[in-house]
Scaffold this active site. Structure first.
Site, PDB file in Angstrom:
ATOM      1  N   HIS A 307     -65.341  32.902  11.712  1.00 52.62           N
ATOM      2  CA  HIS A 307     -64.254  31.944  11.951  1.00 52.62           C
ATOM      3  C   HIS A 307     -64.540  31.206  13.249  1.00 52.62           C
ATOM      4  O   HIS A 307     -65.075  31.762  14.186  1.00 52.62           O
ATOM      5  CB  HIS A 307     -62.906  32.687  12.070  1.00 52.62           C
ATOM      6  CG  HIS A 307     -61.735  31.786  11.900  1.00 52.62           C
ATOM      7  ND1 HIS A 307     -61.234  31.026  12.938  1.00 52.62           N
ATOM      8  CD2 HIS A 307     -61.003  31.491  10.802  1.00 52.62           C
ATOM      9  CE1 HIS A 307     -60.212  30.328  12.479  1.00 52.62           C
ATOM     10  NE2 HIS A 307     -60.051  30.578  11.191  1.00 52.62           N
ATOM     11  N   ASP A 364     -59.752  34.343   3.995  1.00 49.79           N
ATOM     12  CA  ASP A 364     -60.219  34.146   2.616  1.00 49.79           C
ATOM     13  C   ASP A 364     -60.888  35.373   2.022  1.00 49.79           C
ATOM     14  O   ASP A 364     -61.164  35.407   0.820  1.00 49.79           O
ATOM     15  CB  ASP A 364     -61.200  32.968   2.588  1.00 49.79           C
ATOM     16  CG  ASP A 364     -60.499  31.667   2.915  1.00 49.79           C
ATOM     17  OD1 ASP A 364     -60.963  30.945   3.815  1.00 49.79           O
ATOM     18  OD2 ASP A 364     -59.450  31.403   2.296  1.00 49.79           O
TER      19      ASP A 364
HETATM   20  C1  SDX Z   1     -60.790  28.907   6.922  1.00 55.51           C
HETATM   21  O1  SDX Z   1     -60.240  26.716  11.319  1.00 55.51           O
HETATM   22  C2  SDX Z   1     -59.367  27.404  10.656  1.00 55.51           C
HETATM   23  O2  SDX Z   1     -58.332  27.803  11.212  1.00 55.51           O
HETATM   24  C3  SDX Z   1     -59.695  27.627   9.183  1.00 55.51           C
HETATM   25  C4  SDX Z   1     -58.781  28.592   8.424  1.00 55.51           C
HETATM   26  C5  SDX Z   1     -57.374  28.048   8.301  1.00 55.51           C
HETATM   27  O3  SDX Z   1     -56.443  28.866   8.140  1.00 55.51           O
HETATM   28  O4  SDX Z   1     -57.222  26.797   8.256  1.00 55.51           O
HETATM   29  O5  SDX Z   1     -58.748  29.836   9.093  1.00 55.51           O
HETATM   30  C6  SDX Z   1     -59.295  28.823   7.006  1.00 55.51           C
HETATM   31  O6  SDX Z   1     -61.423  27.903   6.728  1.00 55.51           O
HETATM   32  C7  SDX Z   1     -61.467  30.230   7.147  1.00 55.51           C
HETATM   33  C8  SDX Z   1     -63.015  30.138   7.121  1.00 55.51           C
HETATM   34  C9  SDX Z   1     -63.457  30.185   5.645  1.00 55.51           C
HETATM   35  N1  SDX Z   1     -64.933  29.932   5.546  1.00 55.51           N
HETATM   36  C10 SDX Z   1     -65.770  30.931   5.226  1.00 55.51           C
HETATM   37  O7  SDX Z   1     -65.452  32.097   5.054  1.00 55.51           O
HETATM   38  C11 SDX Z   1     -67.210  30.465   5.049  1.00 55.51           C
HETATM   39  C12 SDX Z   1     -68.164  31.444   5.736  1.00 55.51           C
HETATM   40  N2  SDX Z   1     -68.011  31.312   7.206  1.00 55.51           N
HETATM   41  C13 SDX Z   1     -68.694  30.282   7.844  1.00 55.51           C
HETATM   42  O8  SDX Z   1     -69.531  29.460   7.232  1.00 55.51           O
HETATM   43  C14 SDX Z   1     -68.430  30.125   9.327  1.00 55.51           C
HETATM   44  O9  SDX Z   1     -68.203  31.353   9.872  1.00 55.51           O
HETATM   45  C15 SDX Z   1     -67.307  29.178   9.680  1.00 55.51           C
HETATM   46  C16 SDX Z   1     -67.495  27.845   9.000  1.00 55.51           C
HETATM   47  C17 SDX Z   1     -66.019  29.763   9.254  1.00 55.51           C
HETATM   48  C18 SDX Z   1     -67.304  28.993  11.177  1.00 55.51           C
HETATM   49  O10 SDX Z   1     -68.439  28.302  11.486  1.00 55.51           O
HETATM   50  P1  SDX Z   1     -68.794  27.921  13.007  1.00 55.51           P
HETATM   51  O11 SDX Z   1     -67.688  28.262  13.930  1.00 55.51           O
HETATM   52  O12 SDX Z   1     -69.315  26.534  13.021  1.00 55.51           O
HETATM   53  O13 SDX Z   1     -69.918  28.935  13.347  1.00 55.51           O
HETATM   54  P2  SDX Z   1     -71.442  28.735  12.953  1.00 55.51           P
HETATM   55  O14 SDX Z   1     -71.540  28.265  11.533  1.00 55.51           O
HETATM   56  O15 SDX Z   1     -72.086  27.935  14.025  1.00 55.51           O
HETATM   57  O16 SDX Z   1     -71.953  30.259  12.998  1.00 55.51           O
HETATM   58  C19 SDX Z   1     -72.291  30.873  14.232  1.00 55.51           C
HETATM   59  C20 SDX Z   1     -73.395  31.862  13.875  1.00 55.51           C
HETATM   60  C21 SDX Z   1     -74.567  31.191  13.159  1.00 55.51           C
HETATM   61  O17 SDX Z   1     -75.696  31.993  13.384  1.00 55.51           O
HETATM   62  P3  SDX Z   1     -76.729  31.542  14.601  1.00 55.51           P
HETATM   63  O18 SDX Z   1     -77.054  30.082  14.366  1.00 55.51           O
HETATM   64  O19 SDX Z   1     -75.946  31.775  15.887  1.00 55.51           O
HETATM   65  O20 SDX Z   1     -77.902  32.465  14.447  1.00 55.51           O
HETATM   66  O21 SDX Z   1     -72.858  32.829  12.943  1.00 55.51           O
HETATM   67  C22 SDX Z   1     -73.566  32.717  11.722  1.00 55.51           C
HETATM   68  C23 SDX Z   1     -74.214  31.349  11.696  1.00 55.51           C
HETATM   69  O22 SDX Z   1     -75.381  31.372  10.866  1.00 55.51           O
HETATM   70  N3  SDX Z   1     -72.555  32.826  10.668  1.00 55.51           N
HETATM   71  C24 SDX Z   1     -72.725  33.494   9.543  1.00 55.51           C
HETATM   72  C25 SDX Z   1     -71.501  33.379   8.871  1.00 55.51           C
HETATM   73  N4  SDX Z   1     -70.659  32.642   9.588  1.00 55.51           N
HETATM   74  C26 SDX Z   1     -71.323  32.299  10.704  1.00 55.51           C
HETATM   75  N5  SDX Z   1     -73.786  34.176   9.048  1.00 55.51           N
HETATM   76  C27 SDX Z   1     -73.593  34.750   7.836  1.00 55.51           C
HETATM   77  N6  SDX Z   1     -72.449  34.697   7.114  1.00 55.51           N
HETATM   78  C28 SDX Z   1     -71.383  34.013   7.608  1.00 55.51           C
HETATM   79  N7  SDX Z   1     -70.265  33.951   6.912  1.00 55.51           N
END
Ligand code: SDX
Length: 428
Positions: A307, A364
């Protein structure tokens, strides 16, 4: 704590006011930065940028805290109805009984949609994703209410549009589902409460009596409350920026639905169940899939994990996880996906990759398991998120308009070609 931030640029020191919120969040107000220094800030994805001041929802990502107008999500999910929470988000206070009664009866008055809209549904293919249908239908409502095209026409018209949206969203959502299975539409029955009316429109048939299961209605009530608002997330920021152009509220909410559809945002709940089913069908080897999620060469992500704000447990995930056990037990359902989800969570939370990145289950991760248990088809999961988030979107839009915020228009740093002359095609 200093009330001024000092920034030194090109040998000159500039001072900018520090803003402190009621929960002690701090910001540097850079609204005069460009005028005074010629510089702008750059923050792709707005990870460090506050777009507004708001009194609606407070999140503490480190502590895993979520409050709507100061009330904890745990208390509201346990003790309130979804319409009570919608009223709270919209008006800032919990309603008295008479306020809730008049709010509820105003909503009930508008649950029907214009009969002409039924023809729109018939034009969609059965396999149309309901988020695409819902986004179009919500925007199409504006064509039936031309007086709503000016969102600031009057206080009464603004309130009527807000109530029409809250009232008609469940009807349009249920009809999108009925249309996808080519079943006859069920009209709203205002003898039911908000959640039961939706379930009735989703599952009742004109040929037989439908009894709403109170366990299902209570689970839906809780899920909608948990999704009701979440400060400046992607879809809410979309609503604010579209609304800031003074587009009508139907078009503005339609934009929010489209933003929510993305798999990184609200679309994740559908992706989570599809991921759990994929792991189940692949033999349930959770370690293999956690390894894939960590592998930078592998596009697979653990959907429902991570998140932007929560660097601790998403408090909603905790509540939904517990509700999963309660609802499945009460309904006598043994869903193997729940066991896989719990195992996945356990493995991931013990894994250095996830710990180092503060990746925890988000709202989620477990919600799809309950939606599935109460009979919601997978493709409707994000529609459920939209129904829940609607009062939050409307409240944030209302706050933005009442604060007379300017049209949103961020700047950029240009990195393309500098000026060059046109070249005739014969010379290219
Ligand atoms: C919602 O914003 C809100 O409030 C949203 C929400 C709401 O109520 O409105 O809470 C609802 O959207 C919840 C999120 C649902 N999405 C997912 O579950 C999809 C999976 N998660 C992600 O793709 C990710 O975690 C995000 C999009 C939620 C957050 O992305 P960020 O903050 O841009 O973080 P990032 O993608 O830059 O990740 C940071 C690191 C990365 O690794 P490095 O580059 O540092 O090596 O964490 C890793 C990412 O690769 N990472 C994951 C991961 N999520 C982040 N690696 C594996 N699996 C994951 N799910």
């Amino acid at each position: 704590m200093s009330e001024l931030a000092k920034i030194e640029l090109d040998g000159k020191v500039y001072e900018f006011p520090v803003v402190v919120g009621t929960e002690n969040e701090k910001a540097i107000d850079i609204s005069k930065l460009r005028d005074t220094t010629g510089y702008i800030t750059l923050d792709t994805g707005y990870k460090n940028t506050g777009a507004t001041k708001s009194s609606i929802t407070f999140l503490d990502g480190e502590e895993g805290i979520l409050h709507y107008r100061g009330y904890s999500i745990e208390e509201l999910a346990e003790k309130a109805t979804f319409l009570e929470v919608a009223y709270l988000l919209l008006n800032g206070e919990l309603p008295t009984q008479s306020e809730l009664d008049s709010f509820g009866s105003s909503i009930k008055k508008h649950t029907l949609v214009h009969e002409d809209m039924k023809r729109f549904f018939e034009a969609y293919p059965a396999k149309a994703h309901p988020m695409g249908v819902l986004s179009s239908m919500i925007c199409s409502l504006s064509t039936f209410y031309p007086e709503s095209l000016d969102p600031h026409r009057s206080k009464e018209m603004k309130e009527l549009t807000m109530h029409r949206l809250l009232a008609k969203m469940p009807t349009l959502a249920a009809w999108a589902y009925k249309n996808s299975i080519r079943h006859p539409f069920m009209y709203p029955n205002n003898d039911y409460d908000y959640c039961s009316n939706f379930l009735h429109m989703m599952y009742a048939m004109p040929t037989e009596e439908y009894k709403v299961d109170p366990v299902v209605a209570a689970a839906l009530n809780k899920l909608l409350i948990l999704h009701a608002d979440h400060e400046q997330n992607c879809s809410t920021s979309t609503v604010r920026i579209v609304g800031s152009s003074q587009a009508n509220l139907y078009a503005t909410i339609s934009a929010g639905i489209s933003a929510l559809w993305g798999p990184l945002h609200g679309g994740a709940n559908q992706e989570v169940i599809e991921m759990l089913e994929q792991i189940h069908n692949d033999g349930g080897d959770v370690d293999k899939w956690v390894a894939k999620a960590k592998d930078k060469e592998d596009p697979f992500r653990l959907m429902g994990f991570g998140h932007r704000v929560y660097k601790n447990f998403d408090p909603r995930a905790k509540i939904i996880k517990k509700a999963c056990d309660d609802v499945l037990e009460k309904m006598g359902i043994n869903d193997p996906m729940l066991a896989i989800a719990k195992r996945l969570e356990q493995v991931a939370l013990e894994d250095e990759y996830f710990k180092a990145r503060n990746l925890y289950p988000n709202v989620d991760f477990y919600s799809g398991i309950i939606y599935k248990a109460i009979g919601i088809p997978t493709e409707m999961f994000t529609v459920m998120f939209a129904i829940g988030r609607l009062p939050g979107w409307i409240s944030q839009w209302k706050e933005m308009t009442e604060n007379k915020e300017p049209i949103g228009r961020p700047r950029q740093i240009y990195t393309g070609y500098t000026s060059r002359s046109f070249v005739e095609i014969t010379k290219r």
